[in-house]
Design an enzyme around this catalytic site. Structure first.
Site, PDB file in Angstrom:
ATOM      1  N   PRO A 112       0.825  -1.217   0.000  1.00 55.03           N
ATOM      2  CA  PRO A 112       0.000   0.000   0.000  1.00 55.03           C
ATOM      3  C   PRO A 112       0.855   1.261   0.000  1.00 55.03           C
ATOM      4  O   PRO A 112       1.930   1.281   0.608  1.00 55.03           O
ATOM      5  CB  PRO A 112      -0.809  -0.116   1.296  1.00 55.03           C
ATOM      6  CG  PRO A 112      -0.071  -1.073   2.149  1.00 55.03           C
ATOM      7  CD  PRO A 112       0.670  -2.000   1.234  1.00 55.03           C
ATOM      8  N   GLY A 114       2.360   4.770   0.840  1.00 54.45           N
ATOM      9  CA  GLY A 114       2.523   5.685   1.977  1.00 54.45           C
ATOM     10  C   GLY A 114       2.096   5.112   3.312  1.00 54.45           C
ATOM     11  O   GLY A 114       1.746   5.841   4.224  1.00 54.45           O
ATOM     12  N   ALA A 115       2.110   3.769   3.440  1.00 56.82           N
ATOM     13  CA  ALA A 115       1.571   3.145   4.649  1.00 56.82           C
ATOM     14  C   ALA A 115       2.655   2.591   5.565  1.00 56.82           C
ATOM     15  O   ALA A 115       2.355   1.858   6.500  1.00 56.82           O
ATOM     16  CB  ALA A 115       0.599   2.037   4.248  1.00 56.82           C
ATOM     17  N   GLY A 116       3.917   2.921   5.286  1.00 57.14           N
ATOM     18  CA  GLY A 116       5.002   2.490   6.178  1.00 57.14           C
ATOM     19  C   GLY A 116       5.646   1.184   5.775  1.00 57.14           C
ATOM     20  O   GLY A 116       6.472   0.649   6.506  1.00 57.14           O
ATOM     21  N   GLY A 118       7.285   0.838   2.798  1.00 58.15           N
ATOM     22  CA  GLY A 118       8.360   1.082   1.822  1.00 58.15           C
ATOM     23  C   GLY A 118       7.943   0.959   0.370  1.00 58.15           C
ATOM     24  O   GLY A 118       8.727   0.528  -0.478  1.00 58.15           O
ATOM     25  N   ALA A 121      10.163   3.194  -1.992  1.00 55.59           N
ATOM     26  CA  ALA A 121      11.526   2.670  -2.171  1.00 55.59           C
ATOM     27  C   ALA A 121      11.500   1.464  -3.105  1.00 55.59           C
ATOM     28  O   ALA A 121      12.347   1.340  -3.997  1.00 55.59           O
ATOM     29  CB  ALA A 121      12.117   2.277  -0.819  1.00 55.59           C
ATOM     30  N   ALA A 122      10.500   0.576  -2.930  1.00 57.77           N
ATOM     31  CA  ALA A 122      10.437  -0.620  -3.773  1.00 57.77           C
ATOM     32  C   ALA A 122      10.202  -0.244  -5.236  1.00 57.77           C
ATOM     33  O   ALA A 122      10.828  -0.806  -6.143  1.00 57.77           O
ATOM     34  CB  ALA A 122       9.327  -1.543  -3.270  1.00 57.77           C
ATOM     35  N   ASP A 164      15.295   2.744   3.714  1.00 62.22           N
ATOM     36  CA  ASP A 164      14.253   2.070   2.915  1.00 62.22           C
ATOM     37  C   ASP A 164      14.822   1.533   1.601  1.00 62.22           C
ATOM     38  O   ASP A 164      14.545   0.397   1.205  1.00 62.22           O
ATOM     39  CB  ASP A 164      13.119   3.052   2.562  1.00 62.22           C
ATOM     40  CG  ASP A 164      12.313   3.473   3.775  1.00 62.22           C
ATOM     41  OD1 ASP A 164      12.856   3.441   4.888  1.00 62.22           O
ATOM     42  OD2 ASP A 164      11.146   3.848   3.598  1.00 62.22           O
TER      43      ASP A 164
HETATM   44  C1  MEV Z   1      10.035   6.442   6.338  1.00 62.90           C
HETATM   45  O1  MEV Z   1       9.752   5.154   5.799  1.00 62.90           O
HETATM   46  C2  MEV Z   1      11.109   6.334   7.371  1.00 62.90           C
HETATM   47  C3  MEV Z   1      11.599   7.651   7.932  1.00 62.90           C
HETATM   48  O2  MEV Z   1      12.615   7.344   8.889  1.00 62.90           O
HETATM   49  C4  MEV Z   1      12.156   8.573   6.865  1.00 62.90           C
HETATM   50  C5  MEV Z   1      13.439   8.019   6.255  1.00 62.90           C
HETATM   51  O3  MEV Z   1      14.166   7.248   6.888  1.00 62.90           O
HETATM   52  O4  MEV Z   1      13.738   8.411   5.101  1.00 62.90           O
HETATM   53  C6  MEV Z   1      10.488   8.383   8.668  1.00 62.90           C
END
Ligand code: MEV
Length: 328
Positions: A112, A114-116, A118, A121-122, A164
């Site tokens: 998903p 923007g849900a943490g 990554g 990045a992927a 990430d």
């Molecule tokens: C975001 O996935 C993680 C943060 O630490 C930002 C980053 O490391 O670039 C909030």
């Protein structure tokens, strides 16, 4: 036509603090973004993206990147996703020495937005690998990670760590401290993820922590204390002490919450996991909404999350040792 894929990740420890030079330990998970790049002769870039969520909605976007797509997700999120694709293609053009190369790019993601987990990045890692190979150039994993970091750094206005992108490029568990990025040994971690269906704005959340840190010395100490948790967590990982890893995850969540990056739904999911007997639970990534990660080898946490108000999806994810790869 070339297709590459790269994994998403969870943060076992250390998000936000990693931006200020503290260490962090992200772990790649078995959810991937797939990017296909096909050369176009007219020098233009056309992006088609679908399945940008675990389920629920599909983004069908086939216009040029400056045309807003007609989708039922926040236009900001879609625009951000397209910004990442643009930045990945720029990196690929530069790496191959072909600044005018045009592409049709297709993104299919199980992660998903923007849900943490990554997602950006992927997409950037897989996009750089697919597009450079399409141009006849094969980059090392390290160079893909470095270029992906530059792409994220640019899109996020300089507010990005290498965590990430390095984790997505190499897979497995990694340790990142400033420019020092390396793979580390990890026991099998029984990840359970809860997703509230929402998303946080990474740039805004990172800025919020920066402001608190500048304003209050105790907020700066909180960031440093997260670094201490990560160092202790590395020892626990080395000893394969899942109980202690869980305790440290709980502590890490409390400090992230103090820094203002949790939310009601994230806290609710964290508590549901703890009440269900998880070893530990915390938000993952920038926060503000999105996902939590818990450790539980039983079915209990997954079941509890499914019945937690505000939790859209609860699922298990394996640690994925494979980073970016070419798909047939
Ligand atoms: C975001 O996935 C993680 C943060 O630490 C930002 C980053 O490391 O670039 C909030």
């Amino acid at each position: 036509m070339t297709t590459a894929s790269a994994p998403g990740k969870v943060y076992l420890f250390g998000e936000h603090a990693v931006v200020y030079g503290e260490p962090a330990v992200p772990c790649a998970i078995s959810r991937r973004a797939r990017v296909t790049a096909e050369r176009r002769e007219d020098g233009r870039l056309r992006v088609h993206a679908e399945d940008l969520s675990l389920d629920g909605f599909t983004v069908e976007y086939s216009g040029e990147t400056d045309t807003p797509p007609d989708v039922d997700v926040s236009p900001d999120l879609v625009q951000a996703a397209m910004g990442y694709v643009d930045a990945a293609i720029s990196q690929a053009r530069e790496a191959a020495g072909t600044p005018e190369a045009g592409f049709d790019v297709t993104v299919e993601s199980e992660i998903p937005l923007g849900a943490g987990l990554g997602s950006s990045a992927a997409v950037v890692v897989a996009g750089i690998d697919a597009a450079t190979r399409e141009l006849g150039v094969e980059l090392s994993t390290e160079e893909i990670a470095t270029r992906a970091y530059r792409a994220e750094y640019e899109v996020q206005d300089g507010q990005a760590s290498r965590a990430d992108t390095f984790c997505s490029a190499t897979g497995g568990a990694v340790r990142v401290e400033g420019e020092d990025c390396r793979s580390i040994e990890s026991p099998d971690l029984p990840f359970v993820i809860g997703f509230d269906g929402g998303a946080g704005n990474t740039g805004e959340l990172v800025s919020g922590v920066r402001e608190l840190r500048e304003r209050y010395p105790f907020a700066a100490s909180t960031v440093n204390t997260i670094g201490d948790i990560v160092r202790q967590g590395e020892r626990a990982l080395g000893e394969e002490n899942i109980e202690e890893i869980g305790t440290l995850m709980d502590f890490n969540h409390g400090l992230l919450s103090a820094l203002g990056v949790s939310s009601r739904s994230l806290d609710r999911m964290v508590w549901a996991a703890r009440d269900a007997g998880a070893h530990g639970a915390k938000l993952t990534g920038a926060g503000g909404g999105g996902c939590i990660v818990a450790l539980d080898s039983t079915e209990e946490t997954e079941t509890a999350l499914r019945f937690t108000p505000g939790c859209e999806e609860g699922f298990r994810a394996e640690l994925d040792d494979e980073g970016v790869r070419i798909e047939q």
